[in-house]
Design an enzyme around this catalytic site. Sequence first.
Site, PDB file in Angstrom:
ATOM      1  N   SER A 113      34.908  59.006   3.774  1.00  0.00           N
ATOM      2  CA  SER A 113      33.740  58.471   2.924  1.00  0.00           C
ATOM      3  C   SER A 113      32.545  58.725   3.617  1.00  0.00           C
ATOM      4  O   SER A 113      31.399  58.669   3.119  1.00  0.00           O
ATOM      5  CB  SER A 113      33.841  57.061   2.740  1.00  0.00           C
ATOM      6  OG  SER A 113      34.112  56.260   3.954  1.00  0.00           O
ATOM      7  N   ASP A 146      31.417  55.818  12.015  1.00  0.00           N
ATOM      8  CA  ASP A 146      32.046  57.151  11.134  1.00  0.00           C
ATOM      9  C   ASP A 146      30.685  57.931  10.862  1.00  0.00           C
ATOM     10  O   ASP A 146      30.631  59.085  11.174  1.00  0.00           O
ATOM     11  CB  ASP A 146      32.802  56.526   9.891  1.00  0.00           C
ATOM     12  CG  ASP A 146      34.141  55.959  10.392  1.00  0.00           C
ATOM     13  OD1 ASP A 146      34.244  55.674  11.424  1.00  0.00           O
ATOM     14  OD2 ASP A 146      34.820  55.867   9.363  1.00  0.00           O
TER      15      ASP A 146
END
Length: 396
Positions: free
Chosen positions: A146, A204
Amino acid sequence: MLSEVLLVSAPGKVILHGEHAVVHGKVALAAALNLRTFLRLQPHSNGKVCLNLPNIGVKQAWDVARLQLQDTSFLEQGDATAPTAEQVGRLKEVAGFPEDSTNPEHLAVLAFLYLYLSICRKQRALPSLDIMVWSQLPTGAGLGSSAAYCVCMAAALLTACEEIPNPQKDGVSASRWTVEDLELINKWAFQGERVIHGNPSGVDNAVSSWGGVLRFQQGRIASLKRPPALKILLTNTKVPHSTKALVANVRSRLLKFPEIVTPLLASINAISLECERMLGEMAATPALEHYLVLEELIDMNQHHLNALGVGHASLDQLCQVTMAHGLHSKLTGAGGGGCGITLLRPDLEQPEVEATKQALTDCGFDCWETSIGAPGISVHSAASLDAPVRQALVGL
């Protein structure tokens, strides 16, 4: 507005060392994984904005004129604050999703709408665009899929709206943005991640933006200087797990056995620091001895993670299968199934690697031969993309 087609890609991520310990204030090392997400943005004049996500079966289009009429003033404070529940609710109305929807497909669309409306609203008119995203990363496997999506989306929209320059140079296969522009890309990508995950750590999207290897501790993120690209096997056991439950189990084990678990966490911290030191040495002249140390660190960390209670029979099997071929593996991420990484030394012959991959596939696992320490978000020339990627982005 830019008029040409934009092609960008961003890497996934793996945790090299420090998973679980990082929750308790220790150092973690996160590395950019060279399985990438690719985005193709094509400006149009057809009055529509189209989003195509073939990996998850999403294809949606909106009338730009109708979006233009939407009251987007609720995005005013968008730059720095987390998207509020109210903002996400309004986005769901715009998308025509039910209020209680939390499925990944819907969240991907909401993150897109949030970024498109927030970044492009400064234009005189919202742009007509055709956006296609295709990924080599499996979703929901803890590999930052994502974040790679949000980083690609932020970079492409900021570049298309000329908020940042297109760094692409003629005849260069892949180009990177300046540090300043990467900071803006990362900031917006984090906002997209917040739409999807609520309260992500920001690791991330940072790994996907900057690439290489990042050191993370108590919210502070720093890039390692010139980390080597390490070849690995990435294996997905396909055993589902709950990160939340695994984190809670480690916390309860720490409370139950503080004298046992506290030293384990300190030891994992020392493994991360030693790995960081090794990677620093390898930047100059990588030698086989370095790889042997990295393998020892991998083995020790895997045993520690088992002692914390986040192992799984599937991960034990992965370690045994690779060990039978003289290779060293550990879980990456939350554990309890999920993914593992196996270091590939430079002296390995390809038939040995192939035999290991086959043995892992025979266990029912998915296995990729790839590398870590990959470059972050990049813009590409069409000619530089591999045929399968070009094909996936609509037969370029």
